[in-house]
Scaffold this active site. Sequence first.
Site, PDB file in Angstrom:
ATOM      1  N   HIS A   7       0.859  -1.190   0.000  1.00 39.95           N
ATOM      2  CA  HIS A   7       0.000   0.000   0.000  1.00 39.95           C
ATOM      3  C   HIS A   7       0.896   1.240   0.000  1.00 39.95           C
ATOM      4  O   HIS A   7       1.953   1.241   0.626  1.00 39.95           O
ATOM      5  CB  HIS A   7      -0.893   0.023   1.249  1.00 39.95           C
TER       6      HIS A   7
ATOM      7  N   ASP B 229      -7.975  -5.255  -0.123  1.00 39.32           N
ATOM      8  CA  ASP B 229      -8.440  -6.161  -1.195  1.00 39.32           C
ATOM      9  C   ASP B 229      -8.077  -7.615  -0.956  1.00 39.32           C
ATOM     10  O   ASP B 229      -8.555  -8.484  -1.687  1.00 39.32           O
ATOM     11  CB  ASP B 229      -7.842  -5.690  -2.530  1.00 39.32           C
TER      12      ASP B 229
HETATM   13  C1  SDX Z   1      -6.232  -0.028  -3.020  1.00 39.26           C
HETATM   14  O1  SDX Z   1      -4.368   4.436  -2.150  1.00 39.26           O
HETATM   15  C2  SDX Z   1      -5.335   3.850  -1.541  1.00 39.26           C
HETATM   16  O2  SDX Z   1      -5.750   4.247  -0.471  1.00 39.26           O
HETATM   17  C3  SDX Z   1      -5.936   2.657  -2.289  1.00 39.26           C
HETATM   18  C4  SDX Z   1      -6.969   1.851  -1.515  1.00 39.26           C
HETATM   19  C5  SDX Z   1      -8.237   2.632  -1.290  1.00 39.26           C
HETATM   20  O3  SDX Z   1      -8.979   2.279  -0.354  1.00 39.26           O
HETATM   21  O4  SDX Z   1      -8.538   3.511  -2.143  1.00 39.26           O
HETATM   22  O5  SDX Z   1      -6.438   1.436  -0.268  1.00 39.26           O
HETATM   23  C6  SDX Z   1      -7.372   0.595  -2.319  1.00 39.26           C
HETATM   24  O6  SDX Z   1      -5.989   0.296  -4.159  1.00 39.26           O
HETATM   25  C7  SDX Z   1      -5.335  -0.984  -2.273  1.00 39.26           C
HETATM   26  C8  SDX Z   1      -4.138  -1.485  -3.138  1.00 39.26           C
HETATM   27  C9  SDX Z   1      -4.640  -2.609  -4.056  1.00 39.26           C
HETATM   28  N1  SDX Z   1      -3.568  -2.981  -5.005  1.00 39.26           N
HETATM   29  C10 SDX Z   1      -2.923  -4.164  -4.896  1.00 39.26           C
HETATM   30  O7  SDX Z   1      -3.093  -4.973  -3.980  1.00 39.26           O
HETATM   31  C11 SDX Z   1      -1.937  -4.437  -6.039  1.00 39.26           C
HETATM   32  C12 SDX Z   1      -0.634  -4.978  -5.470  1.00 39.26           C
HETATM   33  N2  SDX Z   1       0.045  -3.880  -4.744  1.00 39.26           N
HETATM   34  C13 SDX Z   1       1.067  -3.146  -5.431  1.00 39.26           C
HETATM   35  O8  SDX Z   1       0.881  -3.014  -6.814  1.00 39.26           O
HETATM   36  C14 SDX Z   1       1.512  -1.884  -4.679  1.00 39.26           C
HETATM   37  O9  SDX Z   1       1.767  -2.262  -3.390  1.00 39.26           O
HETATM   38  C15 SDX Z   1       0.612  -0.658  -4.676  1.00 39.26           C
HETATM   39  C16 SDX Z   1       0.179  -0.260  -6.039  1.00 39.26           C
HETATM   40  C17 SDX Z   1      -0.560  -0.892  -3.805  1.00 39.26           C
HETATM   41  C18 SDX Z   1       1.437   0.486  -4.051  1.00 39.26           C
HETATM   42  O10 SDX Z   1       2.406   0.810  -4.966  1.00 39.26           O
HETATM   43  P1  SDX Z   1       3.536   1.878  -4.594  1.00 39.26           P
HETATM   44  O11 SDX Z   1       3.170   2.685  -3.413  1.00 39.26           O
HETATM   45  O12 SDX Z   1       3.902   2.590  -5.857  1.00 39.26           O
HETATM   46  O13 SDX Z   1       4.685   0.960  -4.099  1.00 39.26           O
HETATM   47  P2  SDX Z   1       5.975   0.636  -4.905  1.00 39.26           P
HETATM   48  O14 SDX Z   1       5.593   0.053  -6.228  1.00 39.26           O
HETATM   49  O15 SDX Z   1       6.848   1.834  -4.879  1.00 39.26           O
HETATM   50  O16 SDX Z   1       6.585  -0.557  -4.023  1.00 39.26           O
HETATM   51  C19 SDX Z   1       7.666  -0.349  -3.132  1.00 39.26           C
HETATM   52  C20 SDX Z   1       8.474  -1.649  -3.222  1.00 39.26           C
HETATM   53  C21 SDX Z   1       8.917  -1.984  -4.639  1.00 39.26           C
HETATM   54  O17 SDX Z   1      10.059  -2.816  -4.549  1.00 39.26           O
HETATM   55  P3  SDX Z   1      11.568  -2.070  -4.648  1.00 39.26           P
HETATM   56  O18 SDX Z   1      11.547  -1.333  -5.989  1.00 39.26           O
HETATM   57  O19 SDX Z   1      11.643  -1.150  -3.465  1.00 39.26           O
HETATM   58  O20 SDX Z   1      12.534  -3.228  -4.614  1.00 39.26           O
HETATM   59  O21 SDX Z   1       7.639  -2.755  -2.822  1.00 39.26           O
HETATM   60  C22 SDX Z   1       7.476  -3.645  -3.921  1.00 39.26           C
HETATM   61  C23 SDX Z   1       7.829  -2.880  -5.166  1.00 39.26           C
HETATM   62  O22 SDX Z   1       8.278  -3.755  -6.183  1.00 39.26           O
HETATM   63  N3  SDX Z   1       6.059  -4.054  -3.912  1.00 39.26           N
HETATM   64  C24 SDX Z   1       5.630  -5.285  -4.169  1.00 39.26           C
HETATM   65  C25 SDX Z   1       4.237  -5.239  -3.991  1.00 39.26           C
HETATM   66  N4  SDX Z   1       3.873  -4.004  -3.656  1.00 39.26           N
HETATM   67  C26 SDX Z   1       4.999  -3.266  -3.614  1.00 39.26           C
HETATM   68  N5  SDX Z   1       6.296  -6.404  -4.529  1.00 39.26           N
HETATM   69  C27 SDX Z   1       5.519  -7.515  -4.717  1.00 39.26           C
HETATM   70  N6  SDX Z   1       4.166  -7.553  -4.552  1.00 39.26           N
HETATM   71  C28 SDX Z   1       3.501  -6.436  -4.203  1.00 39.26           C
HETATM   72  N7  SDX Z   1       2.190  -6.468  -4.051  1.00 39.26           N
END
Ligand code: SDX
Length: 438
Positions: free
Chosen positions: A315, A372
């Site tokens: 998140h 989710d």
């Molecule tokens: C919702 O914003 C809100 O409030 C949204 C929400 C709402 O109520 O409106 O809460 C609802 O959208 C919840 C999120 C649902 N999405 C998912 O579950 C999809 C999977 N999650 C990821 O795609 C991700 O965690 C996000 C999109 C939720 C957040 O993305 P960010 O903030 O851009 O995080 P990031 O990509 O910068 O990640 C930081 C690190 C990265 O690794 P490094 O580059 O530091 O090595 O964490 C890793 C990412 O690769 N990472 C993950 C991951 N989420 C982040 N690696 C594997 N699996 C994941 N799910």
Amino acid sequence: MVQPTLEETKEMGKITVNGQSLDLPVITGSENEQAVDISKLRGKTGFITMDPGLGNSGSCTSAITFLDGERGILRYRGYSIEQLAESATYTEVAYLLIYGELPSKTQLDTFSKKLSAHQELPAGLEKIFDALPAGIHPMAALSIVTESLSGFYPKLTNPALSKEEMDEVIVTLMGIFPALTAACYRKSKGLPLIAPRKDLSYGANYLTMAFGLPAGKNAPDEVMVQAFRQLLILHADHEQNCSTSTVRVVGSSRANGFASVASGINALWGPLHGGANQAVIEMLEQIQKSGGEFSKYLAMAKDKNSTFRLMGFGHRVYKNFDPRSRIIKVACDKVLAKMGIKDPTLDLAKQLEAAALADDYFVARKLYPNVDFYSGIILRALGIPTEQFTVIFALGRLSGWLAHWKEMLESPEFRIVRPRQIYTGSTERPFVPLAARG
Ligand code: SDX
């Protein structure tokens, strides 16, 4: 409702660029969050700031929802999500988000009556569904029919709405959405629409209009209704998330409320945002199909060369448990037990959560289950098809979108959203006629 004043503290931020120093005001919110106000930065220094994804940038001040990602806190207008999910109706929470206070009995009755007065689909809208391509995703259908409301309610589309007209947009959308979202399901299955009822709660009306009633029953099962009530409340608002920010951006051009909400629906559809609840179940089913062995999926999620993400994990704000996922996880066990359902997907989800929370990659990045991760399991237990999950998210989130749309338009800070950029393309070059381009 009084917008809390922001205390402009005496403290100043100081920025020095190119040997030039600039004092910048510091804004402190009611929960002691602080921001450096850079609204004068470019005018005074020629510099802008850069923050792709805006994870470090505030787009506005807001009095609607407070999140503390480090402590896993979520409050709507100061009330904890735990208490609201436990004790409030969704209509009460919608009123609280939109108007700022929990309604009195009279206010709640008046609001509920206004919603009931708008619960029928306008004549002619059903034909729009019939014109859509077969198999269209229900989020596309929902966005299209929501946008079409500007054609059914043209009086509510003028750019400078009065307070009464803004309230009329709000109760029209809130009132019609259970029927609109239920129709997305019914029409996708070629089923006749079911009329709304005035004697059912907001969520019970959706469940009845979408899935009908079990034989001999006059209302949906109370266990389902309570679980659905909680889901709608948990999804109602989440400050400046992607879809709410989209509603604000579109609304800031003074496009009407129907267009702004339709844009929010489109943003919510993405699998990184609201579409994740559908993607989680599809991921769990894929793991089940491949024998339930999930270590390779964890490995893929950690592999930088793979685009695979562990859906339902991570998140932008929460670096602790998403309080909503904790509530839903408890509700999962209760609902499945009360309905006598043994869902191996829930067991798999719990095993996957435990494995991820013990894995350094996820621990180091503070990746926890988000709203989710478990919601799809409850929705499935309620008999809701996977492709409708994000439509249900939109049904809950509508009240938050409308609260932010109203707050933005009424804010003294109101201005059209138009960020800057740093250009990295070609510098000036002369036009080359086609003949000379070969
Ligand atoms: C919702 O914003 C809100 O409030 C949204 C929400 C709402 O109520 O409106 O809460 C609802 O959208 C919840 C999120 C649902 N999405 C998912 O579950 C999809 C999977 N999650 C990821 O795609 C991700 O965690 C996000 C999109 C939720 C957040 O993305 P960010 O903030 O851009 O995080 P990031 O990509 O910068 O990640 C930081 C690190 C990265 O690794 P490094 O580059 O530091 O090595 O964490 C890793 C990412 O690769 N990472 C993950 C991951 N989420 C982040 N690696 C594997 N699996 C994941 N799910």
